[in-house]
Structures are given as C-alpha cells and as structure tokens.
Motif scaffolding. Structure first.
Motif, PDB file in Angstrom:
ATOM      1  N   ARG A 155       0.822  -1.212   0.000  1.00  0.00           N
ATOM      2  CA  ARG A 155       0.000   0.000   0.000  1.00  0.00           C
ATOM      3  C   ARG A 155       0.852   1.257   0.000  1.00  0.00           C
ATOM      4  O   ARG A 155       0.374   2.345  -0.321  1.00  0.00           O
ATOM      5  N   LEU A 156       2.109   1.119   0.398  1.00  0.00           N
ATOM      6  CA  LEU A 156       2.974   2.283   0.570  1.00  0.00           C
ATOM      7  C   LEU A 156       3.920   2.409  -0.624  1.00  0.00           C
ATOM      8  O   LEU A 156       4.903   1.679  -0.732  1.00  0.00           O
ATOM      9  N   SER A 157       3.613   3.302  -1.531  1.00  0.00           N
ATOM     10  CA  SER A 157       4.462   3.545  -2.699  1.00  0.00           C
ATOM     11  C   SER A 157       5.112   4.908  -2.528  1.00  0.00           C
ATOM     12  O   SER A 157       4.508   5.945  -2.799  1.00  0.00           O
ATOM     13  N   HIS A 158       6.348   4.917  -2.044  1.00  0.00           N
ATOM     14  CA  HIS A 158       7.038   6.171  -1.738  1.00  0.00           C
ATOM     15  C   HIS A 158       8.530   5.955  -1.939  1.00  0.00           C
ATOM     16  O   HIS A 158       9.061   4.870  -1.626  1.00  0.00           O
ATOM     17  N   PRO A 159       9.249   6.941  -2.454  1.00  0.00           N
ATOM     18  CA  PRO A 159      10.685   6.748  -2.721  1.00  0.00           C
ATOM     19  C   PRO A 159      11.517   6.482  -1.481  1.00  0.00           C
ATOM     20  O   PRO A 159      12.637   5.987  -1.595  1.00  0.00           O
ATOM     21  N   ASN A 160      10.994   6.806  -0.283  1.00  0.00           N
ATOM     22  CA  ASN A 160      11.758   6.584   0.948  1.00  0.00           C
ATOM     23  C   ASN A 160      11.252   5.387   1.741  1.00  0.00           C
ATOM     24  O   ASN A 160      11.552   5.247   2.932  1.00  0.00           O
TER      25      ASN A 160
ATOM     26  N   GLU B  78       9.412  12.671   5.606  1.00  0.00           N
ATOM     27  CA  GLU B  78       8.561  12.586   4.407  1.00  0.00           C
ATOM     28  C   GLU B  78       7.933  11.198   4.273  1.00  0.00           C
ATOM     29  O   GLU B  78       6.759  11.063   3.908  1.00  0.00           O
ATOM     30  N   ALA B  79       8.715  10.162   4.589  1.00  0.00           N
ATOM     31  CA  ALA B  79       8.172   8.799   4.526  1.00  0.00           C
ATOM     32  C   ALA B  79       7.068   8.611   5.570  1.00  0.00           C
ATOM     33  O   ALA B  79       6.025   8.009   5.290  1.00  0.00           O
ATOM     34  N   LEU B  80       7.288   9.126   6.796  1.00  0.00           N
ATOM     35  CA  LEU B  80       6.271   9.002   7.842  1.00  0.00           C
ATOM     36  C   LEU B  80       5.023   9.810   7.495  1.00  0.00           C
ATOM     37  O   LEU B  80       3.893   9.367   7.750  1.00  0.00           O
ATOM     38  N   GLU B  81       5.220  11.000   6.928  1.00  0.00           N
ATOM     39  CA  GLU B  81       4.071  11.825   6.542  1.00  0.00           C
ATOM     40  C   GLU B  81       3.193  11.064   5.548  1.00  0.00           C
ATOM     41  O   GLU B  81       1.960  11.058   5.665  1.00  0.00           O
ATOM     42  N   TYR B  82       3.831  10.389   4.595  1.00  0.00           N
ATOM     43  CA  TYR B  82       3.071   9.631   3.600  1.00  0.00           C
ATOM     44  C   TYR B  82       2.375   8.430   4.241  1.00  0.00           C
ATOM     45  O   TYR B  82       1.195   8.180   4.001  1.00  0.00           O
ATOM     46  N   SER B  83       3.106   7.668   5.072  1.00  0.00           N
ATOM     47  CA  SER B  83       2.505   6.468   5.658  1.00  0.00           C
ATOM     48  C   SER B  83       1.346   6.826   6.579  1.00  0.00           C
ATOM     49  O   SER B  83       0.322   6.145   6.595  1.00  0.00           O
ATOM     50  N   HIS B  84       1.490   7.907   7.352  1.00  0.00           N
ATOM     51  CA  HIS B  84       0.392   8.328   8.234  1.00  0.00           C
ATOM     52  C   HIS B  84      -0.826   8.737   7.405  1.00  0.00           C
ATOM     53  O   HIS B  84      -1.968   8.492   7.803  1.00  0.00           O
ATOM     54  N   SER B  85      -0.591   9.353   6.260  1.00  0.00           N
ATOM     55  CA  SER B  85      -1.723   9.741   5.408  1.00  0.00           C
ATOM     56  C   SER B  85      -2.445   8.515   4.850  1.00  0.00           C
ATOM     57  O   SER B  85      -3.610   8.595   4.470  1.00  0.00           O
TER      58      SER B  85
ATOM     59  N   PRO C 201       1.561  15.555  23.865  1.00  0.00           N
ATOM     60  CA  PRO C 201       0.678  15.517  22.687  1.00  0.00           C
ATOM     61  C   PRO C 201       0.487  16.877  22.031  1.00  0.00           C
ATOM     62  O   PRO C 201       0.136  16.961  20.854  1.00  0.00           O
ATOM     63  N   ARG C 202       0.740  17.966  22.760  1.00  0.00           N
ATOM     64  CA  ARG C 202       0.565  19.297  22.171  1.00  0.00           C
ATOM     65  C   ARG C 202       1.578  19.559  21.066  1.00  0.00           C
ATOM     66  O   ARG C 202       1.380  20.436  20.233  1.00  0.00           O
ATOM     67  N   TYR C 203       2.672  18.832  21.078  1.00  0.00           N
ATOM     68  CA  TYR C 203       3.715  19.046  20.067  1.00  0.00           C
ATOM     69  C   TYR C 203       3.825  17.849  19.118  1.00  0.00           C
ATOM     70  O   TYR C 203       4.789  17.724  18.383  1.00  0.00           O
ATOM     71  N   SER C 204       2.817  16.956  19.149  1.00  0.00           N
ATOM     72  CA  SER C 204       2.849  15.769  18.288  1.00  0.00           C
ATOM     73  C   SER C 204       2.325  16.106  16.902  1.00  0.00           C
ATOM     74  O   SER C 204       1.252  15.672  16.499  1.00  0.00           O
ATOM     75  N   SER C 205       3.066  16.921  16.206  1.00  0.00           N
ATOM     76  CA  SER C 205       2.710  17.323  14.848  1.00  0.00           C
ATOM     77  C   SER C 205       3.932  17.140  13.967  1.00  0.00           C
ATOM     78  O   SER C 205       4.966  17.792  14.178  1.00  0.00           O
ATOM     79  N   LEU C 206       3.826  16.230  13.019  1.00  0.00           N
ATOM     80  CA  LEU C 206       4.944  16.004  12.109  1.00  0.00           C
ATOM     81  C   LEU C 206       5.214  17.250  11.282  1.00  0.00           C
ATOM     82  O   LEU C 206       6.367  17.579  10.979  1.00  0.00           O
ATOM     83  N   GLU C 207       4.158  17.988  10.952  1.00  0.00           N
ATOM     84  CA  GLU C 207       4.320  19.220  10.178  1.00  0.00           C
ATOM     85  C   GLU C 207       5.162  20.230  10.956  1.00  0.00           C
ATOM     86  O   GLU C 207       6.045  20.896  10.397  1.00  0.00           O
ATOM     87  N   LEU C 208       4.901  20.350  12.273  1.00  0.00           N
ATOM     88  CA  LEU C 208       5.678  21.273  13.110  1.00  0.00           C
ATOM     89  C   LEU C 208       7.137  20.840  13.158  1.00  0.00           C
ATOM     90  O   LEU C 208       8.054  21.666  13.054  1.00  0.00           O
ATOM     91  N   LEU C 209       7.373  19.543  13.317  1.00  0.00           N
ATOM     92  CA  LEU C 209       8.745  19.039  13.374  1.00  0.00           C
ATOM     93  C   LEU C 209       9.483  19.305  12.061  1.00  0.00           C
ATOM     94  O   LEU C 209      10.648  19.715  12.063  1.00  0.00           O
ATOM     95  N   GLN C 210       8.783  19.105  10.940  1.00  0.00           N
ATOM     96  CA  GLN C 210       9.412  19.362   9.640  1.00  0.00           C
ATOM     97  C   GLN C 210       9.728  20.845   9.456  1.00  0.00           C
ATOM     98  O   GLN C 210      10.774  21.216   8.919  1.00  0.00           O
ATOM     99  N   ARG C 211       8.799  21.715   9.912  1.00  0.00           N
ATOM    100  CA  ARG C 211       9.030  23.154   9.752  1.00  0.00           C
ATOM    101  C   ARG C 211      10.233  23.610  10.575  1.00  0.00           C
ATOM    102  O   ARG C 211      11.002  24.478  10.152  1.00  0.00           O
ATOM    103  N   ARG C 212      10.403  23.000  11.762  1.00  0.00           N
ATOM    104  CA  ARG C 212      11.529  23.410  12.609  1.00  0.00           C
ATOM    105  C   ARG C 212      12.867  22.864  12.115  1.00  0.00           C
ATOM    106  O   ARG C 212      13.914  23.249  12.637  1.00  0.00           O
ATOM    107  N   MET C 213      12.824  21.944  11.159  1.00  0.00           N
ATOM    108  CA  MET C 213      14.079  21.478  10.558  1.00  0.00           C
ATOM    109  C   MET C 213      14.680  22.537   9.641  1.00  0.00           C
ATOM    110  O   MET C 213      15.891  22.535   9.390  1.00  0.00           O
TER     111      MET C 213
END
Length: 660
Positions: free
Chosen positions: A106-111, A163-170, A299-311
């Motif tokens: 089910r997971l088709s992603h380059p990473n 990026e791989a986790l973002e895709y798999s979670h979606s 849980p207030r900081y459990s956002s992959l988007e936030l973690l990616q932005r802070r990178m």
C-alpha cells in the motif's frame, strides 16, 4: 555521510544444518558448505545467491530474478525474505507475512522499501523485495561516535524519514518500530524505511532487524524495541502517529550526539517528564524545543508538520530588521532582546493555536480507523466531544468491521475468528461503553462461540476415543479440530481415560521401536492434548529430548506422503535420532555368540530399513558388519563340517551384501 558498506557482503551469511529447502536446486550452482539454500531456485524463477541476514522469524537472501535476467534487464537482483522452516506450518506466521506484504504494497514512496510480491514454493513462503545496497543508520551512528553527526548531514536524513512518515500516516499506517536499524541509507544517498507495521503484528514473537544482522543494543520485547518505543506502546496501547514522532525524536538526538537521550532505559510517562535532558551541541535551538517536547511525549507538540518546519532555517522578518535598527540607534540592546523574545513567543503561541485547530479539522476529516487512532492524542474534553459528534459513523464502522471478521472466517475455513471479533468489540465498548447495539452483539457472539465449542468439542472427543494416530490423515483430523477450537478462543476438554490409555500405548510403541515418523506426530499431539495426563508426561519428555531430529524427520515424511519426491532426506537428524540404537547394534554384533543373537539384530534392522534410504551410510556400515559376522559364523561351522547349519548363515550374509 559515507556509505561504503553494502548489504551484499557475504560475510553475514549463516549456516543452518537443520534446514530443509523446497524448490529446485540450480544444477550449475556450486553447493555451499555454509548454507543449504544457496543455489536454490524458488518457483523456477528466483535463484538464491547469498545470505544477507537472519532474524527470529525469517532469513533474507540476495537472489537473481531469472525472468528479468533472461530478458536482458540490467537490474535482475531482488531480496527474498523467507519464513523460517519451523514456522511454515504456523498459520499465524504465514498471515503475519501476508499482512506485512499487504501493508507494504500500500505504501508507494521513494523513501519506503518496495515489496514486489508474496509467494510460496511448496512449504517455503517468501516476500520478493527491492534489493538495497548501503548500510543501516545504526552503523552510521556507531562510526560517528563520540561526537555524532553535524547538523547538515543529520537534517538531510531526517527530512527523508519525516517525508516517509508523513506519507505512511496519510495512508493510515503507523510504523510503530522506528529505530536506526530500520532506517537504511543507500549508496545513492537515499533513505529507505523498512519493516512497516511488522512489530505491531508480531506481538510476542521474536522480532528482527530487516536486511540487517541483529545487534545487542537493538533487542526487542513484546514486538517493540524498548529504547525507541513510547510508554504508551510498551503499556500495550494501540500505535499512533505520536509514537513514531517519539521514536524520531530519539533518533534525532542520537544522530547528533551518538547517545540515546534516555540511555536506552524503559521509562514511564512521569519519568520522561522529569528526566534531565541536555541539548546536543549541533542541534539548532528551534528544533530542540520541539524534539524535547516529543521526548517528553507531549501531545501538544505531536505534529509532524511542526517538526518538519523546525528542521528548516528561520526566515528573517522585516519587522525584526526594524527592531535591530532602532536598538542600534538608541544603544538599547537589552530592550531589543526583550522585544524580540516576546515577539517570538507571541508568534510561537499563535502558530501553535493555528496548528491545533488545523489538527482538529484534519482529524475530523479522517476515515474512522485513523480518526480513532489520532483522537486519543487530544485533551479529554476535545476527545469526548469528537467521539460524541462522530458516534453514528464510528459505531457503524465498528459493527461493519466486527461482522466482516465473523463472516470472513479463516482462509480456507468457514469458522469465524471469534477472538479477533471480541477484541475489536472490547475496543468499541471502551469508546462507547453504554451502547445497546454493542451489548447485543456481544451476547450473540458469545452464544455462537458456545455452540461451536460444543460441536467441535464433541467431535474431538469422539476422534480421541477412537485413538488411532498411526495414519497421517487420522492425525491431521485431530490436530485440525484442536486448531479450530483455538481459533474460536476455546480450549479442548481433557481427554477421557480411554483416549489417554490408547495414546499412551501408541507413544510407548513408537519410543520402543524408534519409529521416527510416528513419534513426530505423537509429540505434537501430546503437547497439545495429553501433556497433563498421568503417565504420559514422562514419555513426552523423553520424546522431546529428540524433538529437533523428530520434527525434521516428520517434515520429510510428510513431504514424501504429499508426493514431493524432491524432498531432501535429513541425514544428520536421522543419524542423531538412531545414534543410541546403532551403537547398541554394533556392540551386539561384536559380542554375538549365536545365530539367534545375530538374527535379533537383523530383524530390528530390517524394520528400520523400511523407513530409511538404503544408501544411508551409518546403516550401510552396520549392514556390512552384520554380513561379516554371519560369514564368520558360517566359516566356523564349515570348518567343523556343519554344512547344513552354515547354509542359512551364508544365505543371510549374501542377502545383506546384495542390499543397495
């Protein structure tokens, strides 16, 4: 980062002398003394070249796809993940492999590593996977000791993992066993995530590192790796995206410091909150603030988007330049620092509020299964509100899933998987404890299990009282009924006294005659049904001491019975099994003083010959020794002119010498 190592290194090969391969052996491939699978061709297509790694459930091999090779493809290499021989008859292990294939495809992603197919050759079940060259992240961390990587190299890895986790979670899939050895760095500089969802499905099975030999610091328990598993996972709660973020935070810390943030300790939520953490030297402050909160499992900081932005680097704002100009003009550097800090705090608070609202909207738009996973990360007030608002669709989803389990049953069977249905029903009742539909469904399921348990139990009792396990079919009928009872979550009733006596009699006969085929069947049946019966346990213990040899021989006889004339006779197992008997025969032949003593060995040996190949070397040696003894005794009689008595001895010697 320099990826000089390769997973194609043959030095990782291991040898399993008890392994019984399926498939055809490539006639042109040399026999390797290191592993019997090398050179094997599965399904007439995949030629095994070398062993890559071994794990608790399976071995991973480098193989050539001969179809691609014949078509002239430049890349005909694949990796085969082959289920261990001891698990091939375990439906749970096979279904685990099938679930891994289904999740990964089910997971088709380059990473994320690509899974091409799930297949089997006879009893050999295997996954066909993308072949990778490079090394796991765990080796890179080892080489970077004691200071860790620089931020530039680390963030290049983290971006791809995120990026791989973002895709798999979606796609509704949580990795749940993210760790350095499950993150592979290819020679091309690309990150590949391995083993998606496997550890969650394994539960109490011994897990493994995929495409990587197991290392001491990666020991896993209960299906997770404690050093990277959140307290929620270790407590047995369902995986959520927050668990992957916790593991990613641990890995980020370790990449930049070469140390685990909690020294690989298994800590509770309270202990995580009070543990003293020190920022790695090369980790930016803005990234550290989010990593630290995820290490606390906040849980207030459990956002992959936030973690990616802070990178990413902080973008310079025009108002910040104005503040600097004013501060420089008046010489009020302290005032500027206060203003800047307040502005940054206000920006962060506003961003967190927006992120929270966006997260709520995102959760509301998720399918039921994903919504239920992520709603638990919210504060209780918001969680309860969403569950009430979505009660209609969520209850409908639960009922549909439970009914699907009950109707679908087990592959090839009409029986429902009642324990799985009750587990899901318990989860639904935890969310909606007072729902009458769920209560009524529970009553119906329990009644159905009671009805099935009575019918299957009566049939099993009848078969056990008949007590004939000498044929493969009779044995399979009883073991199948036992598995059916286990499938519906019921335990077989204790065997009757009559059934126990008959089993004890057949077990005694098999032990006294060293009947390996019968012992293989009786040992499995005894462990399932008769282990607690008086008088049987001691004999089962005696049989269990030869368990490994018995099971290998049993697998061979079952393959022959099923028409597999390519099955390879397990000579080493047979030699171990008959070692004591062969030694006794040698002594009896050497010390025989009469024809009756030699005939006794002869009769026992003929019974064993029916179960072993004539070319079996230890038995051929004893046959020669016995023939020589008959000849010597006949010669002695001839010298005393006892020709008539010598004639049968000569005939017996010639018969033994003519045997193949």
């Amino acid at each position: 980062m320099d990826a000089n190592d390769t997973i194609l290194d043959d030095s990782t090969q291991t040898h399993n002398p008890g392994f019984q391969p399926q498939g055809e052996r490539d006639q042109d491939a040399p026999e390797s003394p290191r592993h019997k699978r090398l050179g094997l061709v599965l399904n007439g297509r995949y030629r095994i070249v070398s062993l890559i790694a071994s794990g608790g459930m399976s071995d991973v091999y480098k193989a050539v796809d001969q179809n691609l090779e014949k078509s002239g493809s430049r890349d005909s290499l694949v990796a085969l993940k082959i289920l261990r021989t001891s698990l091939t008859r375990d439906p749970g292990a096979r279904s685990l492999l099938a679930r891994e294939a289904a999740k990964s495809k089910r997971l088709s992603h380059p990473n994320i590593i690509r899974i091409h197919d799930l297949n089997h050759d006879g009893d050999t079940w295997f996954l066909v996977m993308e072949m990778l060259e490079g090394e796991p992240l765990s080796r890179i961390i080892q080489r970077a000791k004691p200071n860790g990587l620089k931020w530039k190299g680390c963030v290049a890895v983290l971006r791809q993992v995120a990026e791989a986790l973002e895709y798999s979670h979606s796609q509704g899939i949580v990795h749940a066993d993210l760790k350095p050895s499950n993150i592979f760095f290819t020679r091309e500089g690309r990150i590949k995530l391995l083993d998606f969802g496997v550890s969650r499905a394994l539960q109490a099975q011994q897990p493994e590192d995929y495409l990587n030999p197991r290392t001491e610091d990666e020991t896993s328990i209960y299906g997770y790796t404690p050093a990277y598993a959140s307290p929620e996972l270790i407590d047995g709660k369902d995986p959520s995206p927050q668990d992957d973020l916790y593991a990613l935070a641990c890995i980020s810390y370790e990449l930049l410091s070469s140390r685990h943030p909690f020294d690989r300790q298994k800590l509770s939520l309270e202990e995580l909150g009070s543990y003293k953490l020190k920022k790695p030297k090369s980790m930016p402050h803005r990234f550290w603030r989010v990593v630290k909160r995820n290490l606390r499992y906040d849980p207030r900081y459990s956002s992959l988007e936030l973690l990616q932005r802070r990178m990413e680097p902080l973008r310079w704002q025009p108002w910040a330049a104005s503040v600097l100009v004013i501060a420089a003009a008046v010489g009020a550097s302290f005032l500027w620092h206060q203003q800047y800090t307040r502005a940054m705090a206000a920006e962060q608070a506003l961003a967190e509020k927006d992120e929270h609202q966006a997260n709520i909207s995102r959760i509301l738009g998720l399918p039921p299964e994903q919504l239920l996973q992520e709603v638990d990360t919210l504060p209780s007030l918001e969680r309860n509100g969403i569950l009430r608002q979505q009660s209609g669709s969520l209850l409908e989803w639960y009922l549909s899933q439970i009914n699907g389990i009950l109707v679908g049953g087990r592959s090839g069977q009409e029986l429902p998987d009642i324990p799985a249905a009750l587990d899901l029903l318990t989860e639904a009742q935890r969310v909606y404890p007072r729902d009458h539909q769920l209560a009524e469904l529970e009553t119906r399921i329990v009644r159905r299990r009671q009805s099935l348990e009575a019918a299957l139990g009566d049939e099993l009792t009848t078969r056990l009282d008949e007590g004939d396990y000498r044929s493969q079919q009779a044995w399979e009928d009883v073991t199948e009924l036992t598995r059916d009872l286990q499938l519906i979550g019921a335990a077989p009733a204790a065997p009757s006294e009559q059934a126990t006596e008959q089993f004890d009699q057949q077990l005694t006969e098999a032990l006294d005659s060293d009947n390996d085929a019968a012992l293989a069947r009786l040992l499995i049946l005894g462990e399932q049904l008769f282990a607690d019966q008086p008088g049987v346990a001691e004999k089962l213990t005696r049989a269990a001491s030869m368990e490994s040899s018995i099971k290998e021989l049993g697998t061979y006889y079952a393959a022959i019975a099923n028409g597999n004339d390519q099955a390879v006779f397990p000579a080493k197992a047979a030699e171990d099994f008959y070692a004591d008997r062969f030694e006794r025969w040698r002594d009896e032949i050497a010390n025989a003083g009469s024809r009756d003593q030699l005939d006794k060995v002869y009769e026992e040996m003929i019974a064993v010959l029916n179960r072993l190949p004539p070319s079996f070397e230890p038995l051929a040696d004893i046959r020669q020794q016995l023939s020589d003894a008959y000849l010597a005794m006949a010669d002695s009689m001839l010298t005393r002119n006892r020709t008539r008595q010598a004639q049968p001895l000569l005939s017996r010697a010639r018969e033994l010498m003519r045997a193949p």
